[in-house]
Design a protein around this motif. Structure first.
Motif, short mmCIF file in Angstrom:
data_model
loop_
_atom_site.label_atom_id
_atom_site.label_comp_id
_atom_site.label_asym_id
_atom_site.label_seq_id
_atom_site.Cartn_x
_atom_site.Cartn_y
_atom_site.Cartn_z
N UNK C 35 0.83 -1.21 0.00
CA UNK C 35 0.00 0.00 0.00
C UNK C 35 0.86 1.25 0.00
N UNK C 36 1.96 1.19 0.73
CA UNK C 36 2.86 2.36 0.79
C UNK C 36 3.36 2.70 -0.62
N UNK C 37 3.75 1.64 -1.34
CA UNK C 37 4.25 1.87 -2.70
C UNK C 37 3.12 2.32 -3.62
N UNK C 38 1.95 1.71 -3.43
CA UNK C 38 0.86 1.97 -4.37
C UNK C 38 0.20 3.33 -4.16
N UNK C 39 0.14 3.76 -2.93
CA UNK C 39 -0.64 4.98 -2.66
C UNK C 39 0.21 6.23 -2.51
N UNK C 40 1.50 6.08 -2.28
CA UNK C 40 2.33 7.26 -2.11
C UNK C 40 2.74 7.78 -3.49
N UNK C 41 2.40 9.03 -3.77
CA UNK C 41 2.80 9.61 -5.05
C UNK C 41 4.07 10.42 -4.83
N UNK C 42 5.20 9.91 -5.31
CA UNK C 42 6.46 10.60 -5.06
C UNK C 42 6.51 11.93 -5.80
N UNK C 43 7.20 12.87 -5.24
CA UNK C 43 7.32 14.19 -5.85
C UNK C 43 8.79 14.57 -5.79
N UNK C 44 9.40 14.70 -6.98
CA UNK C 44 10.82 15.04 -7.02
C UNK C 44 11.04 16.37 -6.33
N UNK C 45 12.04 16.43 -5.52
CA UNK C 45 12.34 17.69 -4.84
C UNK C 45 11.92 17.70 -3.39
N UNK C 46 10.96 16.87 -3.04
CA UNK C 46 10.56 16.78 -1.63
C UNK C 46 11.44 15.76 -0.95
N UNK C 47 12.04 16.17 0.16
CA UNK C 47 12.91 15.25 0.87
C UNK C 47 12.07 14.12 1.47
N UNK C 48 12.71 12.96 1.62
CA UNK C 48 11.99 11.87 2.28
C UNK C 48 11.93 12.15 3.78
N UNK C 49 10.85 11.77 4.39
CA UNK C 49 10.67 12.03 5.82
C UNK C 49 10.25 10.74 6.50
N UNK C 50 11.20 10.02 7.08
CA UNK C 50 10.83 8.77 7.76
C UNK C 50 9.78 9.00 8.85
N UNK C 51 9.80 10.18 9.47
CA UNK C 51 8.84 10.48 10.53
C UNK C 51 7.40 10.45 10.04
N UNK C 52 7.22 10.59 8.73
CA UNK C 52 5.85 10.59 8.19
C UNK C 52 5.41 9.19 7.77
N UNK C 53 6.25 8.20 8.01
CA UNK C 53 5.92 6.83 7.58
C UNK C 53 5.16 6.06 8.66
N UNK C 54 4.75 6.74 9.72
CA UNK C 54 4.12 6.03 10.84
C UNK C 54 2.91 5.17 10.44
N UNK C 55 2.05 5.63 9.49
CA UNK C 55 0.89 4.77 9.18
C UNK C 55 1.30 3.39 8.72
N UNK C 56 2.39 3.31 7.97
CA UNK C 56 2.77 2.01 7.39
C UNK C 56 3.39 1.10 8.44
N UNK C 57 3.98 1.69 9.47
CA UNK C 57 4.50 0.85 10.56
C UNK C 57 3.37 0.50 11.53
#
Lengths: 283, 258, 344
Positions: C35-57
């Motif tokens: 679901x993380x791969x399917x629903x997250x729409x990546x946007x070039x230029x936005x830094x990755x934020x592990x802190x925002x990954x809480x729903x998937x954990x």
């Protein structure tokens, strides 16, 4: 120790709850049960049989009177192993196998693991449950569950057995096995108090019966005393009707009274045992 | 055939017919799943966004905003708010003398809004208008960014591109007027980039479109001013530019009219 | 096999919960990754934020918590009223909780076994850093407002060796024409940063690097501006120098994630004497939902800290554990007293 179970004016009243009236589940009754005796508790549904057993098992506090089991209050911790209670209904922990369940019971009764497992195997063999392997208890038939419940009750080699409907749902062979085991236990000195609706079985093995109705003790005593009969039967074979009539006359001359002359019927269980089943040879 | 099996057969036929008439697309499935998931997750997503603002860093904040908008993809105002916040971060302007960071953030914000267009529906035009004015606001905040954009005609060139798309989608009078009134800035940007001919073309187009401005008096005045500028740029030095210099809307052109 | 057979409520419940929850947790982990791969729409230029990954954990963690709690509540008959065989077990069990405590511990151990790989392995896949840094919220002074009239605020640093201090004050309404507020930072009486720091808007994060030596006090001095700055709890965070093992951080997060289940099962133990299984399951499910995804309690904080690379027990997570521990323990004590009072 003269009595295994003693109760004086034992009563249980369930208090009023909401719109429900208070219920006298057990009206004051006296009870004595000696070691080695088997007493049947009879009565219609809701007559207080289970309540009586639960009080004696220490699961229900009486609201009146006193009861002792093996000279101790029923709630005494020391009675956990000496007194076994087999409630009616399905078994708990029904996702365990029969062996796992008996291992749990044995551990809680304080039996060493090896001894517990050896006893479990013995009872599983005796109660025809060895083949169950790793099957969950919830997949067992009602009869298998009852037999396993009895095995659990017998695992600790108790001095008092409190059984609630021990043969409910059992096939005739299973019932016969249970009856035979109860007789053996009684012969070894175990006091057995069993509630049952199976009148024939109660008649077959119980030394005494209690009859409850709406929580009240209606009758108590040996079967002979309760049935009030001293009639004896002479069973003969090979006589024709004339000879039977003469035999009746002879009985009258000797001062007796001929109550009935009828052909003896085959007992249904005997027929069933003869016709139906590979385990027919079992008691 | 029993009544029950008849009912089942009828239901299956209806399903098949519906499938044929309106075959479900991935977008439809997404929409359907969203309808179930959204009410359950939105409160927690909002709370997580607030928490990121309270104790997280910028990356986490915008990642949470993206999660929120993934749940509500049609909320164009939401996309606009967060994209503007991303592009217009005053705190980072001081530490960015070359405007490189501002340029990167502007591009990201525009890409964000661009990606939101797919779900914008009837509000796509408003989204394009929002995109049109973002570069200009960002340039005002960070002058170094304006210098970076100058070679391509400045922020106005970007704005005109988005407004042109909006006009193609829905040629409303508002959008057309916006493009008409953008002409001085766009021409100034082109002049700064050395594209004099293109600048003249922009002015000529704007003069002709001034007739469509709904306020007649303003239309006449605007066309006159634009024409004065066009003539002056075309070499007619006799033109009186007094009114142009008095009108702040023509301020971007003033440096090119001396 | 005699010695290996589970015989005690603790081991029986542990094995049962593990059996019941393993597949759902594996499924949820896979679903979460997909679901993380399917629903997250990546946007070039936005830094990755592990802190925002809480729903998937959270997803597999919540499934583990729900599955273990439900398995324990359905398995052990004394967690709810009118369960088959309840009498038999109640009679066999020693102890004031009649085996419920052991069953609860078994369920929690099963959950821990399932949760540990998620907190240490799956979290890394979601971007959790390999190391953790302690972030300590500094206690705030009684009147934490920095204005022209109250130009100094002091915070005790407790002799810690710090890497930096993070300031994130809330801005009040300007006291005059808007001017950003400039603040000078002093550490142990000496200026900490080369330049003053400036606050222009509310909740603006400013990082102030600090010298790597034990520090006693942090002082903020109002220099100029019209924006009053309020420093509530959490507005001043000290980042300790030195890192700790991310693996150990995951282990601690896994322990903390047990707390909602502990509370739910302890309350089931308390109300199980009167409430039937559907009621117990619904209540326990609700409590778990609120305690994990709902963010009430320390579980959500722990997951967020783990993914951000913050040391899990260093911040407010530790204090957030106390109410959960107290509620669960209190429920167990009351259950114990009630059972004793009722005889059985």
């Amino acid at each position: 120790m003269a009595t295994a179970i003693s109760a004086r004016q034992l009563a249980v009243t369930f208090p009023r709850r909401g719109r429900q009236q208070a219920v006298d589940a057990l009206r004051p009754l006296d009870l004595d049960l000696a070691p080695g005796r088997i007493v049947g508790v009879l009565g219609p549904n809701g007559s207080g049989k289970t309540t009586l057993l639960r009080v004696l098992a220490g699961l229900q506090l009486p609201t009146g009177g006193t009861a002792t089991v093996l000279d101790q209050p029923p709630t005494a911790r020391a009675l956990r192993r000496r007194v076994a209670f087999q409630p009616e209904g399905p078994l708990p922990l029904d996702v365990l196998s029969a062996r796992e369940f008996l291992a749990y019971v044995g551990a809680e009764l304080g039996l060493p693991n090896a001894e517990s497992d050896a006893r479990a195997e013995r009872w599983l063999e005796r109660l025809d449950l060895r083949h169950t392997g790793r099957r969950w208890i919830r997949t067992f038939s009602t009869g298998m569950q009852r037999r396993l419940a009895l095995a659990a009750a017998l695992l600790g080699d108790p001095e008092v057995l409190l059984l609630d409907e021990p043969t409910a749902g059992l096939d005739p062979f299973g019932s016969a096995t249970v009856m035979a085991i109860l007789r053996e236990r009684a012969a070894a000195g175990t006091a057995v108090l069993m509630a049952s609706h199976q009148l024939l079985e109660v008649e077959e093995i119980c030394d005494e019966v209690l009859v409850l109705q709406a929580g009240e003790l209606r009758a108590r005593g040996t079967l002979a005393a309760l049935l009030g009969t001293d009639a004896q039967a002479l069973v003969v074979r090979g006589l024709d009707d004339g000879a039977i009539a003469r035999l009746g006359d002879a009985a009258r001359r000797l001062g007796g009274e001929v109550l009935a002359v009828e052909r003896q019927r085959q007992h249904l269980f005997a027929l069933f045992r003869r016709l139906a089943g590979p385990r027919g040879g079992q008691p | 055939m029993t009544r029950r099996s008849l009912r089942n057969a009828a239901a299956a036929a209806c399903m098949a017919l519906a499938w044929v008439v309106a075959p479900p697309t991935p977008a439809v499935w997404r929409q359907l799943a969203g309808a179930f998931v959204r009410p359950a997750l939105l409160p927690f997503t909002w709370a997580a966004l607030a928490e990121a603002q309270r104790s997280g860093d910028d990356a986490e904040y915008f990642a949470r905003a993206r999660q929120l908008l993934d749940l509500m993809p049609t909320w164009t105002d939401g996309h606009a708010v967060f994209a503007y916040r991303l592009a217009l971060d005053e705190r980072r302007a001081a530490a960015d003398p070359t405007g490189a960071d501002a340029w990167r953030r502007l591009q990201t914000a525009l890409a964000w809004l661009e990606s939101a267009r797919a779900d914008a529906g009837r509000r796509e035009v408003e989204l394009l208008q929002t995109m049109a004015f973002l570069p200009e606001v960002a340039c005002r905040q960070q002058p170094a960014l304006a210098e970076r954009l100058a070679a391509g005609g400045g922020a106005a060139a970007l704005a005109d591109r988005y407004l042109a798309q909006a006009e193609r989608l829905r040629g409303s009078p508002e959008v057309r007027e916006q493009r008409t009134f953008l002409a001085p800035k766009l021409a100034a940007g082109l002049l700064a980039a050395g594209e004099r001919a293109q600048a003249l073309g922009v002015l000529a187009t704007a003069i002709s479109r001034s007739a469509e401005v709904r306020d007649r008096q303003l239309a006449t005045e605007w066309a006159t001013r634009l024409d004065e500028v066009r003539r002056w740029l075309a070499g007619d030095t006799d033109v009186d530019l007094g009114a142009v210099y008095d009108d702040p809307r023509f301020e971007p052109l003033w440096p090119h009219l001396r | 096999m005699t010695g290996l057979r589970a015989r005690h409520p603790f081991t029986l419940t542990f094995v049962h919960c593990l059996r019941r929850a393993l597949l759902p947790v594996l499924g949820a982990t896979g679903a979460s990754a997909l679901l993380r791969t399917a629903t997250t729409t990546p946007l070039a230029g936005l830094e990755t934020a592990p802190g925002a990954q809480t729903p998937w954990l959270h997803l597999p963690l919540v499934v583990a918590a729900f599955a273990c709690a439900a398995a324990a509540a359905t398995f052990w008959p004394l967690f709810a009223a009118r369960r088959p065989g309840r009498d038999q077990v109640e009679r066999l069990q020693r102890g004031p909780l009649r085996g419920c405590g052991a069953a609860l511990a078994g369920a929690l151990l099963a959950q821990l076994v399932l949760t540990l790989p998620l907190m240490t392995g799956f979290a890394r896949l979601l971007g959790a850093p390999a190391t953790a840094v302690a972030h300590v919220e500094l206690p705030v002074p009684p009147q934490p407002l920095l204005t022209a009239t109250q130009p100094r605020l002091s915070f005790a640093l407790g002799d810690r060796v710090l890497d930096e201090v993070r300031l994130r004050p809330a801005a009040g309404p300007p006291t005059g024409p808007w001017q950003p507020t400039h603040v000078r930072v002093h550490v142990d009486g000496a200026p900490a940063a080369a330049a003053e720091v400036t606050f222009e808007q509310s909740l603006q994060l400013v990082r102030v690097p600090l010298p790597a030596r034990p520090l006693h006090t942090l002082e903020l001095e109002f220099v100029s501006g019209t924006v009053p700055l309020l420093f509530p709890r959490g507005a001043v965070v000290a980042v300790e120098a030195g890192t700790r093992s991310g693996l150990w951080n995951g282990v601690r997060a896994a322990w903390i994630y047990l707390l909602p289940s502990f509370v739910a099962l302890a309350l089931a133990m308390l109300f199980g004497a009167a409430a039937t299984l559907p009621t117990v399951l619904t209540a326990a499910g609700g409590l778990l939902f609120v305690g994990t995804i709902g963010g009430a309690g320390p579980a959500d904080d722990a997951v967020r800290s783990l993914l951000r690379g913050h040391e899990v027990l260093a911040g407010r997570t530790f204090s957030a554990c106390i109410p959960s521990l107290a509620a669960g323990s209190l429920a167990m004590i009351v259950a114990m007293l009630l059972r004793r009072r009722l005889g059985r």
